[in-house]
Write a protein that holds these residues in place. Structure first.
Motif, PDB file in Angstrom:
ATOM      1  N   LEU A  27       0.856  -1.190   0.000  1.00  0.00           N
ATOM      2  CA  LEU A  27       0.000   0.000   0.000  1.00  0.00           C
ATOM      3  C   LEU A  27       0.892   1.240   0.000  1.00  0.00           C
ATOM      4  CD1 LEU A  27      -2.987   0.600   2.470  1.00  0.00           C
ATOM      5  CD2 LEU A  27      -1.564   2.417   1.596  1.00  0.00           C
ATOM      6  N   LYS A  28       0.933   1.941  -1.114  1.00  0.00           N
ATOM      7  CA  LYS A  28       1.692   3.192  -1.199  1.00  0.00           C
ATOM      8  C   LYS A  28       0.783   4.358  -0.838  1.00  0.00           C
ATOM      9  CE  LYS A  28       4.686   1.441  -4.888  1.00  0.00           C
ATOM     10  NZ  LYS A  28       5.104   1.600  -6.308  1.00  0.00           N
ATOM     11  N   PHE A  29       1.180   5.105   0.178  1.00  0.00           N
ATOM     12  CA  PHE A  29       0.412   6.250   0.691  1.00  0.00           C
ATOM     13  C   PHE A  29       1.170   7.517   0.295  1.00  0.00           C
ATOM     14  CE2 PHE A  29      -2.025   7.754   4.755  1.00  0.00           C
ATOM     15  CZ  PHE A  29      -2.407   8.923   4.121  1.00  0.00           C
ATOM     16  N   SER A  30       0.610   8.262  -0.649  1.00  0.00           N
ATOM     17  CA  SER A  30       1.254   9.479  -1.150  1.00  0.00           C
ATOM     18  C   SER A  30       0.613  10.717  -0.538  1.00  0.00           C
ATOM     19  CB  SER A  30       1.116   9.530  -2.673  1.00  0.00           C
ATOM     20  OG  SER A  30       1.576  10.766  -3.196  1.00  0.00           O
ATOM     21  N   HIS A  31       1.438  11.633  -0.040  1.00  0.00           N
ATOM     22  CA  HIS A  31       0.910  12.934   0.391  1.00  0.00           C
ATOM     23  C   HIS A  31       1.930  14.025   0.094  1.00  0.00           C
ATOM     24  CE1 HIS A  31       3.240  13.304   4.183  1.00  0.00           C
ATOM     25  NE2 HIS A  31       3.001  12.034   4.402  1.00  0.00           N
ATOM     26  N   VAL A  32       1.507  15.289   0.235  1.00  0.00           N
ATOM     27  CA  VAL A  32       2.310  16.400  -0.274  1.00  0.00           C
ATOM     28  C   VAL A  32       3.021  17.209   0.811  1.00  0.00           C
ATOM     29  CG1 VAL A  32       0.836  16.626  -2.300  1.00  0.00           C
ATOM     30  CG2 VAL A  32       0.335  17.994  -0.270  1.00  0.00           C
ATOM     31  N   VAL A  33       2.809  16.859   2.072  1.00  0.00           N
ATOM     32  CA  VAL A  33       3.388  17.660   3.151  1.00  0.00           C
ATOM     33  C   VAL A  33       4.567  16.929   3.792  1.00  0.00           C
ATOM     34  CG1 VAL A  33       1.248  18.907   3.615  1.00  0.00           C
ATOM     35  CG2 VAL A  33       1.710  16.764   4.820  1.00  0.00           C
ATOM     36  N   SER A  34       5.269  17.623   4.675  1.00  0.00           N
ATOM     37  CA  SER A  34       6.437  17.022   5.312  1.00  0.00           C
ATOM     38  C   SER A  34       6.009  16.046   6.409  1.00  0.00           C
ATOM     39  CB  SER A  34       7.344  18.107   5.899  1.00  0.00           C
ATOM     40  OG  SER A  34       6.671  18.808   6.920  1.00  0.00           O
ATOM     41  N   PRO A  35       6.896  15.121   6.794  1.00  0.00           N
ATOM     42  CA  PRO A  35       6.525  14.109   7.794  1.00  0.00           C
ATOM     43  C   PRO A  35       6.203  14.675   9.173  1.00  0.00           C
ATOM     44  CG  PRO A  35       8.461  13.422   6.552  1.00  0.00           C
ATOM     45  CD  PRO A  35       8.211  14.859   6.196  1.00  0.00           C
ATOM     46  N   ASN A  36       6.676  15.894   9.489  1.00  0.00           N
ATOM     47  CA  ASN A  36       6.452  16.439  10.836  1.00  0.00           C
ATOM     48  C   ASN A  36       5.166  17.256  10.952  1.00  0.00           C
ATOM     49  OD1 ASN A  36       7.278  18.612   9.335  1.00  0.00           O
ATOM     50  ND2 ASN A  36       8.708  19.420  10.855  1.00  0.00           N
ATOM     51  N   THR A  37       4.330  17.261   9.923  1.00  0.00           N
ATOM     52  CA  THR A  37       3.037  17.938   9.970  1.00  0.00           C
ATOM     53  C   THR A  37       1.988  16.968  10.535  1.00  0.00           C
ATOM     54  OG1 THR A  37       2.523  17.183   7.741  1.00  0.00           O
ATOM     55  CG2 THR A  37       3.598  19.344   7.947  1.00  0.00           C
ATOM     56  N   PRO A  38       0.814  17.473  10.945  1.00  0.00           N
ATOM     57  CA  PRO A  38      -0.236  16.558  11.429  1.00  0.00           C
ATOM     58  C   PRO A  38      -0.570  15.457  10.425  1.00  0.00           C
ATOM     59  CG  PRO A  38      -0.786  18.796  12.044  1.00  0.00           C
ATOM     60  CD  PRO A  38       0.438  18.886  11.171  1.00  0.00           C
ATOM     61  N   LYS A  39      -0.732  15.826   9.161  1.00  0.00           N
ATOM     62  CA  LYS A  39      -1.036  14.814   8.146  1.00  0.00           C
ATOM     63  C   LYS A  39       0.116  13.827   8.015  1.00  0.00           C
ATOM     64  CE  LYS A  39      -2.570  16.193   4.022  1.00  0.00           C
ATOM     65  NZ  LYS A  39      -2.589  16.533   2.572  1.00  0.00           N
ATOM     66  N   GLY A  40       1.339  14.330   7.990  1.00  0.00           N
ATOM     67  CA  GLY A  40       2.506  13.470   7.846  1.00  0.00           C
ATOM     68  C   GLY A  40       2.660  12.511   9.021  1.00  0.00           C
ATOM     69  N   LYS A  41       2.481  13.021  10.235  1.00  0.00           N
ATOM     70  CA  LYS A  41       2.610  12.177  11.421  1.00  0.00           C
ATOM     71  C   LYS A  41       1.495  11.128  11.479  1.00  0.00           C
ATOM     72  CE  LYS A  41       3.055  15.498  14.578  1.00  0.00           C
ATOM     73  NZ  LYS A  41       3.337  16.116  15.913  1.00  0.00           N
ATOM     74  N   ALA A  42       0.290  11.528  11.066  1.00  0.00           N
ATOM     75  CA  ALA A  42      -0.829  10.584  11.082  1.00  0.00           C
ATOM     76  C   ALA A  42      -0.639   9.488  10.037  1.00  0.00           C
ATOM     77  CB  ALA A  42      -2.141  11.321  10.841  1.00  0.00           C
ATOM     78  N   ALA A  43      -0.065   9.844   8.887  1.00  0.00           N
ATOM     79  CA  ALA A  43       0.215   8.835   7.857  1.00  0.00           C
ATOM     80  C   ALA A  43       1.225   7.816   8.377  1.00  0.00           C
ATOM     81  CB  ALA A  43       0.746   9.514   6.593  1.00  0.00           C
ATOM     82  N   ASP A  44       2.246   8.292   9.075  1.00  0.00           N
ATOM     83  CA  ASP A  44       3.244   7.386   9.650  1.00  0.00           C
ATOM     84  C   ASP A  44       2.632   6.510  10.741  1.00  0.00           C
ATOM     85  OD1 ASP A  44       5.136   8.429   7.942  1.00  0.00           O
ATOM     86  OD2 ASP A  44       6.033   9.770   9.437  1.00  0.00           O
ATOM     87  N   TYR A  45       1.727   7.091  11.529  1.00  0.00           N
ATOM     88  CA  TYR A  45       1.036   6.310  12.563  1.00  0.00           C
ATOM     89  C   TYR A  45       0.208   5.208  11.901  1.00  0.00           C
ATOM     90  CZ  TYR A  45      -2.099   5.040  16.367  1.00  0.00           C
ATOM     91  OH  TYR A  45      -2.811   4.328  17.308  1.00  0.00           O
ATOM     92  N   PHE A  46      -0.506   5.571  10.821  1.00  0.00           N
ATOM     93  CA  PHE A  46      -1.325   4.596  10.096  1.00  0.00           C
ATOM     94  C   PHE A  46      -0.455   3.457   9.579  1.00  0.00           C
ATOM     95  CE2 PHE A  46      -2.948   3.071   6.000  1.00  0.00           C
ATOM     96  CZ  PHE A  46      -4.198   2.591   6.376  1.00  0.00           C
ATOM     97  N   GLU A  47       0.704   3.789   9.036  1.00  0.00           N
ATOM     98  CA  GLU A  47       1.624   2.763   8.520  1.00  0.00           C
ATOM     99  C   GLU A  47       1.980   1.760   9.615  1.00  0.00           C
ATOM    100  OE1 GLU A  47       6.132   2.368   6.624  1.00  0.00           O
ATOM    101  OE2 GLU A  47       5.429   4.295   7.367  1.00  0.00           O
ATOM    102  N   LYS A  48       2.413   2.274  10.746  1.00  0.00           N
ATOM    103  CA  LYS A  48       2.836   1.407  11.845  1.00  0.00           C
ATOM    104  C   LYS A  48       1.672   0.573  12.365  1.00  0.00           C
ATOM    105  CE  LYS A  48       4.816   1.565  16.504  1.00  0.00           C
ATOM    106  NZ  LYS A  48       5.276   2.450  17.615  1.00  0.00           N
ATOM    107  N   ARG A  49       0.525   1.198  12.533  1.00  0.00           N
ATOM    108  CA  ARG A  49      -0.626   0.508  13.140  1.00  0.00           C
ATOM    109  C   ARG A  49      -1.189  -0.568  12.219  1.00  0.00           C
ATOM    110  NH1 ARG A  49      -2.440  -2.022  16.482  1.00  0.00           N
ATOM    111  NH2 ARG A  49      -4.369  -1.673  17.650  1.00  0.00           N
ATOM    112  N   LEU A  50      -1.314  -0.264  10.926  1.00  0.00           N
ATOM    113  CA  LEU A  50      -1.877  -1.262  10.018  1.00  0.00           C
ATOM    114  C   LEU A  50      -0.945  -2.455   9.856  1.00  0.00           C
ATOM    115  CD1 LEU A  50      -4.241  -2.064   8.256  1.00  0.00           C
ATOM    116  CD2 LEU A  50      -3.170  -0.846   6.346  1.00  0.00           C
TER     117      LEU A  50
END
Length: 335
Positions: free
Chosen positions: A29-52
């Motif tokens: 599952l490739k999750f593409s987004h446009v913001v940096s990893p330290n933004t709310p969206k970026g941190k939540a995407a990383d959380y989703f990766e780990k949790r799933l």
């Protein structure tokens, strides 16, 4: 004794044979987004990766690509259709042509506060919007926050609706935002986000509307004299998945995706609230230190005057091909 031992061994062999094997990396599952990893969206995407990956014991290998490494938001919806990428979280404006009803979130003063907003997103109205997106060939999963928008100006303090009259405000492309500013006698000017700072600095535009985090990171507060805390509109994102990828997952794994995205959504909202508060405090520090920015907190009566002035545009969007009366009234009635 031998017979008993033999039966036990056979049972053990059968148990080993029938136990399902975990195939790690079975789905990518490739999750593409446009913001940096330290933004709310970026941190939540990383959380989703780990949790799933935890929930599926590695059967789904989530790979997060931040900062437009794969696609920009204006291209990612097409990539999702082709299953070139499996997940993204574009801003609502990117869905404008396919689901114009998402402009619901542009309507000024529709939401009382963040609690009310989230009740709308997590309730009947939010589900209707997600179903509309899903009917266009995506799997709509969840709403993520940027935050509420504020108004700023370099011309005069924005305390009463009449104070906006004649001023030029930058907007993103949105019929709702055009109507919002016309309702108070202002002149909306569509302009790319990347040009807003120079536009304010050079006086091409007088003001703008944005979240505290956008205002701070882009330094808009340094080229404005007045910032009014209105919380009048909302910026957010819709997390969507490739329809083809979603359909390829067994029901058991689909359920794990829902658990992970729900948990990630709660985290993202917390991150967004923290960032909004933190960066508003930094704007206040700048204002106190330099004396170059006045921050205006509206009273309830003043805020009600703004709400009354701009909410008259709601009926203009009752048509179901714009937003829809049921969605607007449904959001207002949500408790």
């Amino acid at each position: 004794m031998l017979l008993f031992s033999g039966c036990t061994d056979n049972e053990k062999e059968k148990a080993v044979e029938t136990k399902p094997l975990i195939q790690k990396g079975e789905y990518v599952l490739k999750f593409s987004h446009v913001v940096s990893p330290n933004t709310p969206k970026g941190k939540a995407a990383d959380y989703f990766e780990k949790r799933l990956e935890e929930l599926t014991e590695g059967r789904i290998d989530v790979q997060v690509y931040p900062s437009s490494q794969l696609y920009k938001d204006n291209a990612v919806l097409k990539a999702l259709k082709l299953d070139s990428v499996q997940m993204a979280a574009p801003s609502f404006s990117k869905f404008g042509k396919i689901v114009p009803q998402l402009a619901l979130f542009d309507l000024p003063f529709l939401f009382k506060d963040m609690y009310h907003l989230h009740r709308v997103q997590d309730g009947v109205v939010g589900q209707k919007l997600k179903d509309m997106v899903s009917s266009k060939g995506y799997e709509a999963l969840s709403f993520w926050d940027n935050h509420f928008k504020q108004l700023s100006s370099s011309t005069k303090p924005l305390i009463k609706p009449e104070d906006a009259e004649g001023q030029k405000f930058r907007i993103m492309s949105s019929k709702v935002l055009e109507a919002q500013f016309h309702a108070v006698g202002a002149n909306p000017q569509m302009m790319p986000f990347s040009e807003v700072y120079s536009g304010l600095q050079q006086g091409v535009i007088d003001g703008q509307e944005n979240t505290n985090s956008n205002i701070y990171t882009k330094k808009f507060h340094e080229v404005q004299k007045y910032l009014t805390i209105t919380n009048h509109g909302y910026l957010g994102y819709l997390v969507v998945m490739s329809e083809k990828f979603w359909a390829s997952l067994p029901k058991q794994l689909q359920e794990k995706v829902i658990i992970a995205i729900n948990e990630a959504t709660q985290k993202e909202r917390e991150y967004a609230e923290e960032l909004n508060t933190q960066q508003f405090n930094l704007i206040k520090e700048y204002a106190q230190k330099t004396g170059k920015l006045e921050i205006i907190q509206l009273t309830k009566e003043q805020k009600d005057a703004w709400r009354k002035a701009v909410s008259k545009i709601y009926p203009d969007f009752y048509d179901k091909n714009k937003i829809g009366e049921d969605l607007i009234k449904g959001a207002l009635a949500t408790e």
